[in-house]
Structure formats: C-alpha cells, structure tokens
Design a protein around this motif. Sequence first.
Motif, PDB file in Angstrom:
ATOM      1  N   ASP A 211     -31.016  20.997  34.010  1.00  0.00           N
ATOM      2  CA  ASP A 211     -31.323  22.330  35.282  1.00  0.00           C
ATOM      3  C   ASP A 211     -31.153  21.536  36.874  1.00  0.00           C
ATOM      4  O   ASP A 211     -30.518  22.346  37.519  1.00  0.00           O
ATOM      5  N   THR A 212     -32.514  20.594  36.656  1.00  0.00           N
ATOM      6  CA  THR A 212     -32.524  20.061  38.244  1.00  0.00           C
ATOM      7  C   THR A 212     -32.216  18.648  38.806  1.00  0.00           C
ATOM      8  O   THR A 212     -32.616  18.730  39.734  1.00  0.00           O
ATOM      9  N   SER A 246     -34.173  22.566  31.081  1.00  0.00           N
ATOM     10  CA  SER A 246     -35.166  22.870  31.746  1.00  0.00           C
ATOM     11  C   SER A 246     -36.364  22.325  31.758  1.00  0.00           C
ATOM     12  O   SER A 246     -37.126  22.368  31.044  1.00  0.00           O
ATOM     13  N   LEU A 247     -36.858  23.014  32.798  1.00  0.00           N
ATOM     14  CA  LEU A 247     -38.430  22.980  33.204  1.00  0.00           C
ATOM     15  C   LEU A 247     -39.326  23.330  32.931  1.00  0.00           C
ATOM     16  O   LEU A 247     -40.459  22.893  32.361  1.00  0.00           O
ATOM     17  N   ALA A 248     -38.584  24.810  32.166  1.00  0.00           N
ATOM     18  CA  ALA A 248     -39.401  24.795  31.271  1.00  0.00           C
ATOM     19  C   ALA A 248     -39.613  24.872  30.165  1.00  0.00           C
ATOM     20  O   ALA A 248     -40.159  25.281  29.652  1.00  0.00           O
ATOM     21  N   LEU A 250     -40.256  21.750  29.104  1.00  0.00           N
ATOM     22  CA  LEU A 250     -41.187  20.668  29.648  1.00  0.00           C
ATOM     23  C   LEU A 250     -42.864  20.466  29.667  1.00  0.00           C
ATOM     24  O   LEU A 250     -43.153  19.386  28.469  1.00  0.00           O
ATOM     25  N   SER A 251     -43.872  21.298  29.250  1.00  0.00           N
ATOM     26  CA  SER A 251     -44.835  22.180  29.148  1.00  0.00           C
ATOM     27  C   SER A 251     -44.871  21.540  27.116  1.00  0.00           C
ATOM     28  O   SER A 251     -45.654  21.060  27.152  1.00  0.00           O
ATOM     29  N   VAL A 254     -44.979  18.164  27.316  1.00  0.00           N
ATOM     30  CA  VAL A 254     -46.436  17.248  27.766  1.00  0.00           C
ATOM     31  C   VAL A 254     -48.000  18.073  27.277  1.00  0.00           C
ATOM     32  O   VAL A 254     -48.405  17.317  27.159  1.00  0.00           O
ATOM     33  N   ARG A 255     -47.911  19.216  25.790  1.00  0.00           N
ATOM     34  CA  ARG A 255     -48.449  19.277  25.629  1.00  0.00           C
ATOM     35  C   ARG A 255     -48.599  18.015  24.313  1.00  0.00           C
ATOM     36  O   ARG A 255     -49.497  17.811  23.603  1.00  0.00           O
ATOM     37  N   LEU A 266     -53.830  15.364  28.414  1.00  0.00           N
ATOM     38  CA  LEU A 266     -52.737  14.647  29.177  1.00  0.00           C
ATOM     39  C   LEU A 266     -52.833  13.391  29.801  1.00  0.00           C
ATOM     40  O   LEU A 266     -53.919  12.951  30.308  1.00  0.00           O
ATOM     41  N   LEU A 270     -48.970  12.599  35.543  1.00  0.00           N
ATOM     42  CA  LEU A 270     -46.837  13.008  35.418  1.00  0.00           C
ATOM     43  C   LEU A 270     -46.306  13.469  36.394  1.00  0.00           C
ATOM     44  O   LEU A 270     -46.904  13.978  37.226  1.00  0.00           O
ATOM     45  N   SER A 271     -45.320  12.432  36.920  1.00  0.00           N
ATOM     46  CA  SER A 271     -44.403  12.491  37.765  1.00  0.00           C
ATOM     47  C   SER A 271     -42.969  13.561  37.587  1.00  0.00           C
ATOM     48  O   SER A 271     -42.728  12.832  36.374  1.00  0.00           O
ATOM     49  N   VAL A 272     -43.298  14.366  38.260  1.00  0.00           N
ATOM     50  CA  VAL A 272     -41.454  15.338  38.539  1.00  0.00           C
ATOM     51  C   VAL A 272     -41.051  14.917  39.989  1.00  0.00           C
ATOM     52  O   VAL A 272     -41.858  15.086  40.381  1.00  0.00           O
ATOM     53  N   ILE A 273     -40.121  13.345  39.560  1.00  0.00           N
ATOM     54  CA  ILE A 273     -38.814  13.731  40.312  1.00  0.00           C
ATOM     55  C   ILE A 273     -37.558  14.416  41.046  1.00  0.00           C
ATOM     56  O   ILE A 273     -36.777  13.653  39.662  1.00  0.00           O
TER      57      ILE A 273
ATOM     58  N   LEU B 123     -49.751  25.372  31.770  1.00  0.00           N
ATOM     59  CA  LEU B 123     -48.475  24.340  32.320  1.00  0.00           C
ATOM     60  C   LEU B 123     -47.055  25.202  32.710  1.00  0.00           C
ATOM     61  O   LEU B 123     -46.665  25.180  33.639  1.00  0.00           O
ATOM     62  N   PHE B 127     -45.089  25.073  35.380  1.00  0.00           N
ATOM     63  CA  PHE B 127     -43.148  25.106  35.444  1.00  0.00           C
ATOM     64  C   PHE B 127     -42.522  26.286  35.777  1.00  0.00           C
ATOM     65  O   PHE B 127     -41.452  25.664  36.591  1.00  0.00           O
ATOM     66  N   GLU B 128     -42.856  27.443  35.472  1.00  0.00           N
ATOM     67  CA  GLU B 128     -42.547  28.339  35.656  1.00  0.00           C
ATOM     68  C   GLU B 128     -41.860  29.130  37.096  1.00  0.00           C
ATOM     69  O   GLU B 128     -40.882  28.867  37.664  1.00  0.00           O
ATOM     70  N   ARG B 131     -38.995  25.786  38.456  1.00  0.00           N
ATOM     71  CA  ARG B 131     -38.552  25.973  37.323  1.00  0.00           C
ATOM     72  C   ARG B 131     -37.121  25.541  38.467  1.00  0.00           C
ATOM     73  O   ARG B 131     -35.638  24.666  38.052  1.00  0.00           O
ATOM     74  N   THR B 136     -39.242  17.326  45.419  1.00  0.00           N
ATOM     75  CA  THR B 136     -38.964  16.194  45.797  1.00  0.00           C
ATOM     76  C   THR B 136     -39.920  16.020  45.016  1.00  0.00           C
ATOM     77  O   THR B 136     -39.386  14.908  43.423  1.00  0.00           O
ATOM     78  N   ASN B 137     -41.524  15.689  44.848  1.00  0.00           N
ATOM     79  CA  ASN B 137     -42.047  15.115  44.119  1.00  0.00           C
ATOM     80  C   ASN B 137     -43.027  15.856  43.782  1.00  0.00           C
ATOM     81  O   ASN B 137     -44.205  17.032  44.088  1.00  0.00           O
ATOM     82  N   ILE B 138     -43.480  16.010  42.404  1.00  0.00           N
ATOM     83  CA  ILE B 138     -44.958  16.691  42.186  1.00  0.00           C
ATOM     84  C   ILE B 138     -45.019  15.681  40.873  1.00  0.00           C
ATOM     85  O   ILE B 138     -44.806  14.936  40.074  1.00  0.00           O
ATOM     86  N   THR B 139     -46.789  15.244  41.278  1.00  0.00           N
ATOM     87  CA  THR B 139     -47.193  14.997  40.225  1.00  0.00           C
ATOM     88  C   THR B 139     -49.041  15.211  39.968  1.00  0.00           C
ATOM     89  O   THR B 139     -49.668  16.294  40.926  1.00  0.00           O
ATOM     90  N   LEU B 140     -48.638  15.425  38.586  1.00  0.00           N
ATOM     91  CA  LEU B 140     -49.794  15.752  38.406  1.00  0.00           C
ATOM     92  C   LEU B 140     -50.939  15.412  37.716  1.00  0.00           C
ATOM     93  O   LEU B 140     -50.866  13.434  37.236  1.00  0.00           O
TER      94      LEU B 140
END
Lengths: 454, 169
Positions: A211-212, A246-248, A250-251, A254-255, A266, A270-273, B123, B127-128, B131, B136-140
């Motif tokens: 999605d992204t 989608s990002l939704a 991902l959780s 991640v778990r 975790l 955790l990078s989301v680019i 989480l 993310f919701e 979404r 551009t960059n998310i770092t947990l």
Amino acid sequence: MSRSTTAIPFRVNTARAVCDASLRQAMDYSTRTFSAKRAEGTAQVPLEEWRERASAIRMQVLDNLADYVDRFSANATRAGAVVHRAKDAQIARDTVAAILKDRGIKMVVKAKSMVTEEIHLNKRLEEIGIEPVETDLGEYIVQIAGETPSHILAPAIHKSRKDIGRLFADKLGIEYTDDPEVLTKVARRVLREKFLAAKAGITGANFAIADTGSLVIFTNEGNGRMVTTLPRLHVAVLSVEKVIPSLADLSTFVRLLPRSASGQILSSYLSVITGTRKQGETTGAREIHIVLVDNGRSEIVKGEFREILKCIRCSACMNVCPVYKVIGGHAYGCTYPGPMGIVLTAVLEGMERAHPLQDATTFCGACVEVCPVKVPLSKLLRRLRERRAEQRLTPLVERLAMFGFGTVTQSPALFGLGQRMSWSVWPLLKDFSRSKLFVRLPRPARKTFKRSMS
Amino acid sequence: MTSDAVIQRFMEMAVKAAAKAVRVNSAARLNEALPSIIQLGDKAGPRIFCPRSTEKEKAVIIPEDLFTTDYFDADVCIEEVSGAIAETGSIICTSHGGKAVQAGLLPSHHVAIVPQDRIFETLDDYFESCREAPPTNITLETGPSRTADIELTLTVGVHGPERLSIIVF
Ligand code: SF4
C-alpha cells in the motif's frame, strides 16, 4: 536461471560435520538456547491466533502475488524509489553491480540479507572492483573468514569465541582475546569507519508494504539503520514474496518474527522506510533503488510447493530440527539450510542438485509446530521425497533394495523365507561386502519375535 | 490523553528491553533528572547533542561547553521523539518535521524525551495511525543496540547506542 546440476554432496558433508566435535558442541548449545528462548517468548501470548492471522495474510499475498508486487512497485516509485525487476539471479546481481559502478562506488556497506547470498552478489561486486563490507557482526565474521553463513539469523553460530578471537587477531591485527565484549567493540570501531566513509548501502528487507511502497528492516545491532540513513545511495535487494498488503498487517509479523527467532518481544530496531529523503528532511538516502528478485518465484507460486513462499525467515524450524542441530548449516551446501532450506533449495535450484538434502529429515514434525506462518513443512518434505522417487533420483542400490523389499513384503511366503534365510546368510554377506555398516549391525535373530510368541 | 496505566505499561516494557525509564511532569523536574541520567558528574564531560527544535528540547539545560551541534561528534543525544508503543516498550523516532533519525543512533547514549500524550497502547494503534501516509523514515527503537553473534553472548552497543534512557514528559 544458471543452475548447477551436480548433486550437493550432502552425505560427504554430513559425515565431515558429525566428526567435528567443536561444531557439534557449538550447534547443540546455540540451537538449544534459541529454541528455549523461543519457547519462553511465545508462552504467554495468543500464539495460535497470531499464527492463523499471519498465515492467512501470507496466503492472500501468494494468491495474488503479481498484483501485490505491482502495487508495491507503483507505490515505491511514487515515494521516490527506482524499482528494478530481476527475473533471475544473474540479472539481479548485474543490476546492483551496474547501479554501483555507474556512480563510481568503490566500497559499499551491507546489512544482512539472505537473498544477496542467494544471488551471490558479493562475488560479483568483488569481480568488478567494488568492496562489499558486511556490517552485521556475525556476517562480518564469516566474511573475513572467507566463509558463508551457517544460520540465516546468526551466521557465525558455528564458530566459538576462540575461533573468532584468532580470526580477529589474524585479520585485524589486534591482540588475541576471546572476550565477546572486546571483540564486539573492535568490530564496532572498524565498521564505524566504514559506515562513515561509505557512499552506498545495500540491505535486504524483511517485508515490503504494498500500500505504501515501504521497506521494513529488523536489526538488533543498528547496522540496518546505519546503512539506510548514512550513505546517500541505498540499494535494497529483496525477493518478490516479501510483500504484505498494508502497514496495518505489519503488527502481526512484528509480534511473530522476533519472538520466533530469538524469543525477543521486538528486535532493537525496526525501520520502515518509505521512499527517498523529501524536501526539508534530514534523514534517509537521496537515491533508493529496489531490486525485486524473482529467481523462479513466479513459477514456484503456481506449483505444489508454493507454500514455502510464506516463509518469513525466522529460523525457528532449523533451531528445532534434529538434523540441523547436529550438522549445522554448512553441510547443506546451499544458501538456506534446515527444513525450510531443503524445500526452498529444491524449488530454487532444481531437484537434480538438491535431492540429496531430502535425507536431512526425520519427519518428526517439530518444524511444523514452531513455524509462525504455518508453512506445512512436513507435507512439503514428504512430497519432495515422492518426487525424488518419481524422478528416480535416489541411488540405484536404494531403488533396487526398495523394489525388492516391496515385492517380498507383498508375499507372505517370500517374506517368511527371507526371515529364515537372513540368519544363515548374514555371515556371508558380512564377508562379502566388508562394509563398515554390515560389521556394526547385529546378526538377525534366529527366531523372529512373532515365532517366539506363537 | 494517554492513561496512566498505558504509560506505566510502556515504562515497564522499556525496562524489560534494557532501557532506563523515568517520568517527569515539568521542565524543572526534567532538568533535575538529567545530570544523573547522563552522569554529568564524570570528570571529562560528555559531548551532548540536542536539536533544540521542540518546546521540550528547548527546555533542556545543557552546559554550553558540553553542547555540540554535530551529532557525529557527540557522546549523548538528547531529543524529543515522536512517541512510544506500550505493547513493546519501543520509542518511535521518525523523520517527520525534519528530524534526523540517525542522530539518536550514532552517539553511544540516546536520551529520548517521550511526549506523554503520544504513547500508543499497541502496535496496531500506531501503524493504523500512519498507514495512509507514513513518514519517510520510521524507526522503532527497543532497548539499546545489541548482538549475540559471538557464542550467543549478549553484548550491548554494537553499532547503535550502548544505553537508551527514556524520559516520559
Ligand atoms: S519455514 Fe517457518 S519456521 Fe522456518 S524459517 Fe520460515 S517462517 Fe520460520
């Protein structure tokens, strides 16, 4: 696809591995530790529910793989990345090589990526004078040792601290120490210089968001973050099936991923680019190239082994595998070891090459129980064995023996005769074959169990 | 508003991941807490980077001789981050608003000010929320940088920070 058709010498490799006492000790310790941590990390959570959900999401992607990959590509492009499709390993490595060469890159920092191992990227880069520097500590260790990873998450799992101490003393010119903390600090120092000097970084991705157009990278060390935020050019190499909708979604992963791998809730980072650095931003590469590696997957996804593409590379199945635990990853002689590796290698590299690996299973089912995305490994492994028999890839002696056994067991008379003969013929056989195997086996009983009871 | 229970849970989970966590309710309390967090008592003072762009960052008092504008050169990075996730004890760092996410990565000590109204329970909640248009960059970031690549012996501070301190404010 450039394929070698020589069968992997798995039996020879295995014989060598089981004779290596220090390897056996290292494997036993590490796989036991990983499995125990996984068990602990998954004990208090609704694991079954998560696995169901993860499995369903992965199947949904596989059922519409081409669409999801297109959607990912379009959105990644919109976010500023350049997407390349690589049909096979050769095209993939040439693509990466050309991107770097065109920009005059001489050295590139890499975060761990199994698909770059699959396509043998480092070798190609070295051929054209580009130095790839692995920055995951374990991967760095195997790289300077001139080896390949023996585990998909802990590449240097087969090495003891003494081995690593000697290696660092030898290659980095430091005084010998086997203190992991000191060795880690040495690597930090050496690699920090590389990070700061590098003009390009290469990563894989654990997931790609359709999605992204985002890339998702897990690391514990922080090297994934370094590689993606410091150099101006970022090349991500990933296989097509890494896409999730989608990002939704991902959780759920991640778990499951860190817990299944090492019991961690975790990983540290955790990078989301999502695309390149935008105007007014101070983070991220200015140029991102995403190389989507197919390497047979769009065919695999249509076939009977398609479910192996659900795999999220957590390594839980190898950590619990009674065969892997003893022989370690190198004996498999391919990129991906363990239960999932047996299946993936067969479909990626072909049966002629991969069929000997099918001996590396006991069908105990432990892998199926731990898999976070419910890859039906036992079913796939059994199907592979059937394939091997159908394609007559098993050794002739074995086939003859199986044929003989089949004929005899179908006839009570022949079976009884065989039983009675075995006791008297045994000494002859032993002399005749002189094989170690025969010498070690006990002589068959004179009376069978059934006859003694009647 | 984030409930106290969620804040509490976040801090517990962060500590479980080997971070340090404290909660303050005013700028004065923040500055009281800082010296012990970054061990200002040490002989040679650490070089401290702070972007000084948000209200809370501006409230941080740093001795001028220790302050640096170059995070490559810093021992400590003090910054306000985007938020946190209670479920995993993670802090959320993003490139939003021109933030340099790598500033929290290079120095050996990361001190993160977490805005208390930006702590997500799960989480999914986080993310919701992003979404549609993620930064551009998310770092947990969950605990300090670590490796277990040498005989599975846990060692902290490989490439990223050796220490992660969290101040909920
Ligand atoms: S097959 Fe399952 S258990 Fe094995 S690595 Fe893949 S996801 Fe993990």
